[in-house]
Design an enzyme around this catalytic site. Structure first.
Site, mmCIF file in Angstrom:
data_model
loop_
_atom_site.group_PDB
_atom_site.id
_atom_site.type_symbol
_atom_site.label_atom_id
_atom_site.label_comp_id
_atom_site.label_asym_id
_atom_site.label_seq_id
_atom_site.Cartn_x
_atom_site.Cartn_y
_atom_site.Cartn_z
ATOM 1 C CE LYS A 39 -0.279 -0.299 5.021
ATOM 2 N NZ LYS A 39 -1.097 -0.764 6.163
ATOM 3 N NE ARG A 137 -7.075 0.192 11.233
ATOM 4 C CZ ARG A 137 -5.820 0.042 10.814
ATOM 5 N NH1 ARG A 137 -4.987 1.063 10.827
ATOM 6 N NH2 ARG A 137 -5.383 -1.113 10.371
ATOM 7 C CG HIS A 166 -3.667 -4.208 11.963
ATOM 8 N ND1 HIS A 166 -2.607 -4.771 11.288
ATOM 9 C CD2 HIS A 166 -3.351 -2.900 12.121
ATOM 10 C CE1 HIS A 166 -1.692 -3.841 11.054
ATOM 11 N NE2 HIS A 166 -2.113 -2.694 11.564
ATOM 12 N NE ARG A 222 -2.413 -8.230 7.816
ATOM 13 C CZ ARG A 222 -3.007 -8.571 8.965
ATOM 14 N NH1 ARG A 222 -3.579 -9.749 9.097
ATOM 15 N NH2 ARG A 222 -3.041 -7.718 9.966
ATOM 16 C CE1 TYR A 266 11.007 31.579 2.288
ATOM 17 C CE2 TYR A 266 11.487 29.231 2.170
ATOM 18 C CZ TYR A 266 11.055 30.401 1.563
ATOM 19 O OH TYR A 266 10.678 30.388 0.262
ATOM 20 C CB CYS A 313 13.251 25.815 1.079
ATOM 21 S SG CYS A 313 14.463 26.917 1.848
ATOM 22 C CG ASP A 315 10.944 23.923 -4.469
ATOM 23 O OD1 ASP A 315 10.060 23.037 -4.517
ATOM 24 O OD2 ASP A 315 10.702 25.141 -4.500
HETATM 25 C C1 LIG Z 1 -0.264 -1.686 6.805
HETATM 26 C C2 LIG Z 1 -0.740 -2.991 7.293
HETATM 27 C C3 LIG Z 1 0.170 -4.032 7.521
HETATM 28 C C4 LIG Z 1 1.667 -3.870 7.427
HETATM 29 O O1 LIG Z 1 2.125 -3.146 8.553
HETATM 30 P P1 LIG Z 1 3.703 -2.994 8.870
HETATM 31 O O2 LIG Z 1 3.741 -2.438 10.216
HETATM 32 O O3 LIG Z 1 4.233 -2.065 7.827
HETATM 33 O O4 LIG Z 1 4.283 -4.347 8.742
HETATM 34 C C5 LIG Z 1 -0.348 -5.272 7.861
HETATM 35 N N1 LIG Z 1 -1.680 -5.456 8.014
HETATM 36 C C6 LIG Z 1 -2.571 -4.464 7.822
HETATM 37 C C7 LIG Z 1 -4.024 -4.742 8.002
HETATM 38 C C8 LIG Z 1 -2.133 -3.203 7.469
HETATM 39 O O5 LIG Z 1 -3.026 -2.229 7.297
#
Ligand SMILES: *Cc1c(COP(=O)(O)O)cnc(C)c1O
Length: 377
Positions: A39, A137, A166, A222, A266, A313, A315
């Site tokens: 992602k 969530r 998660h 994951r 700046y 800045c 850029d």
């Molecule tokens: C983003 C995400 C992950 C990966 O998380 P990391 O901390 O980058 O390993 C795994 N599972 C879900 C549901 C996520 O949203």
């Protein structure tokens, strides 16, 4: 015609060989299939090239956050299973099915919407059930998941491929939260066993889980940030050997002597105590290089470490090289190694008061990306 931006000396180099190395390390560590998370533009590394390379490495499954990311993968020729991790809207289900994307089903209501859309199309939807074990969530609370799970098992238009949750605190090896979450998750999975239905893929471990909690590996892991060779948190332990997949570099575009007491950039927040040499580097917060690194970050030039002085800045930013010699077009390393020194995303995050994820993901498309150490396709 390639965009003029590709001529920029500022560039991200993605080391595909490191990505492959990290995947091998993670696989050897966990011994179960891997769903690589790509992602947010593959954490800044480039969604499509990273996905194609992982596919060439035999990745079992990819995970993205939004259906649009999944569609982009399919359009680029990615054929491995792709799970969209985020919550869905009923109106998107046809798009999921048309592109053969796996759906996160996170409530009974959404299950009904998926079923209705699948039935209308006459094509089954492949789903993973999302159980909330403590994130608060998206997902059905583990303590009230029974009816949800029964309905999913009984569904005629949904193929129940996975069930997942998660972890909220796995980056910290000492947090008791992770084992609580595991217990709640397994409690939810037990409903499926009681129904005598085949157990779908159970997956729970993010990078933190992979690093610290073997019990969470279950049927698939994951990892996101760990696959890119970066640890999720300063508290994390390096239990898996990984190498940073990204380096970020630029070139010196300007050199000048700044007289003692004359402020730089700046807000005039920094001035040298004695005459000094200052060079300008053509990257800024408009590229996603954090402004929070103003007078905090450093860079590598000619094998030496030099501080960023004054505000970053949009850029460009300035670097104090003291009395050293640096020339225009000299290579500047912002993330990566040069000589005996290295700068990591973890270090920059610490200096900026950010997390490493923000550093990687923040680097945007104004910076061209080049791929080394393998073919991205
Ligand atoms: C983003 C995400 C992950 C990966 O998380 P990391 O901390 O980058 O390993 C795994 N599972 C879900 C549901 C996520 O949203």
């Amino acid at each position: 015609m390639p965009p003029a931006v590709s001529e920029r000396p500022t560039r991200i180099t993605v080391h595909l060989d490191h990505l492959a190395f990290n995947l091998r390390s993670i696989r050897a560590h966990v011994g179960v299939p891997v769903m690589a998370i790509v992602k947010a533009n593959a954490y800044g590394h480039g969604l499509v090239p990273v996905a194609l390379h992982l596919q060439a490495q035999g990745i079992e499954q990819l995970g993205v956050a939004f259906v649009e990311e999944g569609v982009a993968l399919r359009q680029a020729g990615v054929t491995v299973p792709v799970l969209v991790l985020g919550g869905i809207f009923g109106r998107q289900v046809a798009q999921f099915i048309a592109h053969d994307l796996e759906i996160t089903v996170s409530s009974l209501d959404k299950l009904r919407q998926v079923e209705a859309a699948a039935q209308a199309l006459g094509r089954k939807a492949v789903i993973h059930l999302k159980i909330d074990t403590g994130m608060e969530r998206v997902g059905v609370h583990s303590y009230s998941a029974r009816a949800f799970i029964e309905a999913a098992v009984a569904s005629r238009w949904c193929v129940l491929k996975g069930i997942y949750s998660h972890l909220a605190c796995a980056d910290d090896p000492d947090s008791p939260m992770t084992m609580q979450q595991l217990e709640r998750f397994l409690g939810a999975c037990a409903h499926i066993e009681r129904l005598g239905a085949p157990m779908p893929l159970r997956h729970l471990a993010n990078s933190g889980g992979v690093l610290h909690f073997p019990d969470t590996w279950l049927d698939m892991v994951r990892p996101g940030i760990l696959m890119y060779g970066v640890l999720p948190d300063a508290a994390s332990r390096r239990t898996v050997d990984v190498r940073p997949a990204m380096s970020l570099g630029s070139q010196v575009v300007y050199f000048k002597v700044v007289k003692a007491g004359n402020p730089v950039s700046y807000g005039a927040t920094w001035a040298p105590e004695r005459d000094t040499r200052v060079v300008t580097v053509p990257i800024g917060y408009g590229d996603g290089y954090p402004r929070a690194l103003s007078s905090r970050g450093d860079v590598l030039i000619r094998g030496n470490r030099y501080p960023i002085v004054g505000r970053v800045c949009m850029d460009q930013f300035m670097v104090d090289i003291g009395q050293d010699s640096v020339w225009n077009e000299d290579e500047v390393v912002l993330i990566g190694a040069q000589g005996d020194h290295a700068i990591t995303a973890e270090q920059l995050a610490q200096l900026a008061g950010m997390i490493p994820y923000e550093i990687l993901v923040g680097l945007n498309d104004r910076i061209p990306r080049e791929y080394r150490g393998g073919s991205p396709s």
